[in-house]
Design a protein around this motif. Structure first.
Motif, mmCIF file in Angstrom:
data_model
loop_
_atom_site.group_PDB
_atom_site.id
_atom_site.type_symbol
_atom_site.label_atom_id
_atom_site.label_comp_id
_atom_site.label_asym_id
_atom_site.label_seq_id
_atom_site.Cartn_x
_atom_site.Cartn_y
_atom_site.Cartn_z
ATOM 1 N N ASP A 1 0.527 -0.835 -0.025
ATOM 2 C CA ASP A 1 -0.203 0.244 0.259
ATOM 3 C C ASP A 1 0.979 1.466 -0.097
ATOM 4 O OD1 ASP A 1 -2.122 1.445 0.665
ATOM 5 O OD2 ASP A 1 -2.176 1.494 2.872
ATOM 6 N N PRO A 2 1.077 2.169 -1.320
ATOM 7 C CA PRO A 2 1.524 3.136 -1.360
ATOM 8 C C PRO A 2 1.591 3.931 -0.091
ATOM 9 C CG PRO A 2 0.851 2.945 -3.512
ATOM 10 C CD PRO A 2 0.163 2.310 -2.319
ATOM 11 N N VAL A 3 0.696 4.006 0.590
ATOM 12 C CA VAL A 3 0.908 5.298 1.795
ATOM 13 C C VAL A 3 1.723 4.612 3.005
ATOM 14 C CG1 VAL A 3 -1.049 6.016 3.258
ATOM 15 C CG2 VAL A 3 -2.044 6.643 1.194
ATOM 16 N N THR A 4 0.698 3.424 2.980
ATOM 17 C CA THR A 4 1.697 2.981 4.399
ATOM 18 C C THR A 4 2.512 2.285 3.876
ATOM 19 O OG1 THR A 4 -0.460 0.881 4.350
ATOM 20 C CG2 THR A 4 2.034 0.891 5.543
ATOM 21 N N ASP A 5 3.430 1.809 3.236
ATOM 22 C CA ASP A 5 4.580 2.124 2.800
ATOM 23 C C ASP A 5 5.706 3.841 3.175
ATOM 24 O OD1 ASP A 5 5.002 -0.419 2.495
ATOM 25 O OD2 ASP A 5 4.412 -0.149 0.337
ATOM 26 N N GLU A 6 5.317 4.321 2.284
ATOM 27 C CA GLU A 6 5.671 5.977 2.516
ATOM 28 C C GLU A 6 5.915 6.530 3.911
ATOM 29 O OE1 GLU A 6 5.542 10.294 0.639
ATOM 30 O OE2 GLU A 6 4.190 8.877 -0.248
ATOM 31 N N LEU A 7 4.352 5.722 5.034
ATOM 32 C CA LEU A 7 4.611 6.645 6.216
ATOM 33 C C LEU A 7 5.516 5.464 7.200
ATOM 34 C CD1 LEU A 7 2.936 8.328 7.947
ATOM 35 C CD2 LEU A 7 1.333 6.549 8.061
ATOM 36 N N LEU A 8 5.301 4.640 6.803
ATOM 37 C CA LEU A 8 6.436 3.570 7.415
ATOM 38 C C LEU A 8 7.914 4.172 7.380
ATOM 39 C CD1 LEU A 8 6.907 1.184 9.578
ATOM 40 C CD2 LEU A 8 7.050 -0.388 7.930
ATOM 41 N N GLN A 9 8.039 3.955 5.733
ATOM 42 C CA GLN A 9 9.222 4.435 5.334
ATOM 43 C C GLN A 9 10.363 6.000 6.679
ATOM 44 O OE1 GLN A 9 11.991 2.748 3.895
ATOM 45 N NE2 GLN A 9 13.975 4.655 4.849
ATOM 46 N N LYS B 1 -8.329 11.929 6.616
ATOM 47 C CA LYS B 1 -7.647 11.489 8.383
ATOM 48 C C LYS B 1 -8.004 10.106 7.922
ATOM 49 C CE LYS B 1 -9.062 12.332 12.738
ATOM 50 N NZ LYS B 1 -8.288 10.774 12.818
ATOM 51 N N GLY B 2 -9.614 9.007 7.298
ATOM 52 C CA GLY B 2 -9.663 8.332 7.199
ATOM 53 C C GLY B 2 -8.526 7.232 7.249
ATOM 54 N N GLU B 3 -7.851 7.889 5.131
ATOM 55 C CA GLU B 3 -6.729 6.726 4.688
ATOM 56 C C GLU B 3 -5.309 6.550 6.023
ATOM 57 O OE1 GLU B 3 -6.099 6.935 0.350
ATOM 58 O OE2 GLU B 3 -7.098 9.098 0.843
ATOM 59 N N LEU B 4 -4.932 8.018 6.276
ATOM 60 C CA LEU B 4 -4.089 7.624 7.245
ATOM 61 C C LEU B 4 -4.349 7.054 8.860
ATOM 62 C CD1 LEU B 4 -2.641 11.224 7.638
ATOM 63 C CD2 LEU B 4 -2.210 9.864 6.242
ATOM 64 N N ASP B 5 -5.592 7.064 8.992
ATOM 65 C CA ASP B 5 -6.029 6.272 10.915
ATOM 66 C C ASP B 5 -5.495 4.794 10.325
ATOM 67 O OD1 ASP B 5 -6.536 8.394 11.708
ATOM 68 O OD2 ASP B 5 -8.364 8.072 11.930
ATOM 69 N N ARG B 6 -5.987 4.485 8.740
ATOM 70 C CA ARG B 6 -5.616 2.407 8.642
ATOM 71 C C ARG B 6 -4.711 2.046 8.147
ATOM 72 N NH1 ARG B 6 -10.303 4.357 5.381
ATOM 73 N NH2 ARG B 6 -9.634 4.792 3.663
ATOM 74 N N LEU C 1 -0.025 -0.564 10.980
ATOM 75 C CA LEU C 1 1.442 -0.315 11.080
ATOM 76 C C LEU C 1 1.278 -1.043 13.204
ATOM 77 C CD1 LEU C 1 2.582 2.392 9.092
ATOM 78 C CD2 LEU C 1 3.129 -0.377 8.805
ATOM 79 N N GLU C 2 0.039 -0.158 13.833
ATOM 80 C CA GLU C 2 0.549 -0.184 15.135
ATOM 81 C C GLU C 2 -0.053 -1.777 15.069
ATOM 82 O OE1 GLU C 2 -0.807 1.940 18.895
ATOM 83 O OE2 GLU C 2 -2.375 1.572 17.278
ATOM 84 N N ALA C 3 -1.092 -2.639 14.266
ATOM 85 C CA ALA C 3 -1.643 -3.803 15.040
ATOM 86 C C ALA C 3 -0.141 -5.018 14.915
ATOM 87 C CB ALA C 3 -2.395 -4.192 14.209
#
Length: 380
Positions: free
Chosen positions: A311-319, A344-349, A354-356
């Motif tokens: 998921d591009p959002v999750t990958d970029e955020l984790l990096q 906000k919903g996309e960022l929350d997901r 990542l937290e889970a």
């Protein structure tokens, strides 16, 4: 593999997994392992991943293709290049159509060699392309069908095997989250291949003796004729009971999606090793060999997909959180990271996922007013 390795720069793993794919194609749709209502045959899909274009993936395939020609020209003629559409795949293994005076494919075995797997992945992203669906059905049942407007296409009992070549960067760039999530990716084994050595002049090395391999494969093909269900013996069943819990464990992110069929892949590999040993029963040594092969593919998958979520959002955020270190990032910085173009919903997901998976943790920091939400990357 020991016969060929001294005369080639190809990775022994590349030789092994492509050899297993070719052997499974040669064996055809006869022997299988029954798992509940599903029958697992000897056809496998291999996506050979090179670190670079210099990984000698094509060199390894040349040896396997030559061996196929030496064993059985009929089987070798069922090797076809390229994957572009589901309809094209069905045409190669289609059933007879009396109304159209089409005799259909006389041999339902097909080994597809795709030297540029990214081309197939790109084709799948085109609207209306049925290739991904047909590949999944080819792995699952061998019964393929496309309802075209004028001439419906159907293939039953098809025995399709696939070898594809791709670099790590190309794979991560072109494999979509959809293809990972819908099960396309985990129907493939993804062994990594590296150049094994440097041979400036391979012609000075004596040609490997392929005759014993050719003779052995012909004997395997004969042995498998008429063979159907292949059970495990008691020792293999005990070992399977020990290995099954680990194989069934889930993993987060893109890695988890790509190795989610670990149990089924191990079953097919164990069947292949048993048949190559001309055994009508999967024994302990066959299963141990299969588990070793799967372990290599799983380790390769960790290398290729382990840091990605698909998921591009999750990958970029984790990096970004990793780069921030122990300081972490606040909500405002996270929104700014995406130019405030993500809801906000996309960022929350993304953050909750990542937290889970225990890749990040949340802290509430005092700012003099309402506590600020802060996110920090966990050490891996």
């Amino acid at each position: 593999m020991h016969a060929v390795s001294p005369a080639t720069e190809a990775d022994p793993a590349a030789l092994l997994f492509q050899f297993l794919t070719m052997a499974g194609s040669l064996i055809g749709r006869g022997p299988y392992v029954q798992v509940g209502p599903a029958q697992h045959f000897a056809n496998i899909f291999v996506g050979l991943v090179g670190e670079t274009s210099k990984a000698r993936k094509g060199t390894s395939w040349s040896w396997v293709r030559q061996l196929a020609y030496d064993v059985d020209a009929t089987v070798a003629n069922r090797i076809t290049p390229g994957l572009s559409s589901g309809e094209g795949l069905i045409m190669e293994v289609r059933d007879a159509n009396v109304a159209n005076k089409d005799a259909g494919a006389s041999d339902k075995r097909l080994l597809v060699h795709e030297p540029e797997l990214t081309s197939a992945l790109a084709a799948m992203n085109r609207q209306g392309n049925t290739l991904s669906q047909m590949i999944r059905e080819a792995w699952d049942t061998g019964d393929l069908r496309v309802l075209t407007k004028n001439t419906p296409l159907r293939a039953t009992g098809a025995h399709i095997s696939i070898v594809g070549h791709v670099t790590r960067d190309e794979l991560l760039r072109t494999l979509t989250r959809t293809e990972a999530a819908n099960g396309f990716g985990n129907r493939f084994l993804w062994p990594v291949a590296r150049r094994s050595k440097f041979l400036a002049d391979p012609n000075i090395i004596a040609a490997p003796p392929l005759a014993p391999l050719v003779k052995g494969l012909r004997q395997v093909a004969t042995f498998c004729e008429g063979l159907t269900a292949v059970p495990r013996d008691a020792a293999a069943s005990e070992l399977w009971g020990e290995a099954y819990p680990r194989l069934s464990e889930g993993q987060p992110g893109l890695l988890g999606a790509m190795i989610a069929r670990a149990e089924a892949q191990a079953v097919r590999l164990s069947l292949l090793y048993a048949l190559l040993d001309q055994s009508g029963v999967v024994g302990e040594r066959h299963l141990r060999a299969a588990l070793a092969a799967w372990n290599y593919c799983e380790a390769s998958a960790h290398y290729v997909f382990g840091s990605a979520w698909g998921d591009p959002v999750t990958d970029e955020l984790l990096q970004a959180l990793r780069e921030a270190g122990g300081e972490g990032l606040g909500r405002t910085a996270i929104r700014d990271l995406f130019g405030r173009h993500k809801s906000k919903g996309e960022l929350d997901r993304a953050l909750q996922g990542l937290e889970a998976a225990r890749r990040v943790r949340r802290e509430d920091r005092q700012t003099g007013g309402r506590p600020a939400e802060w996110w920090i990357s966990e050490k891996e």
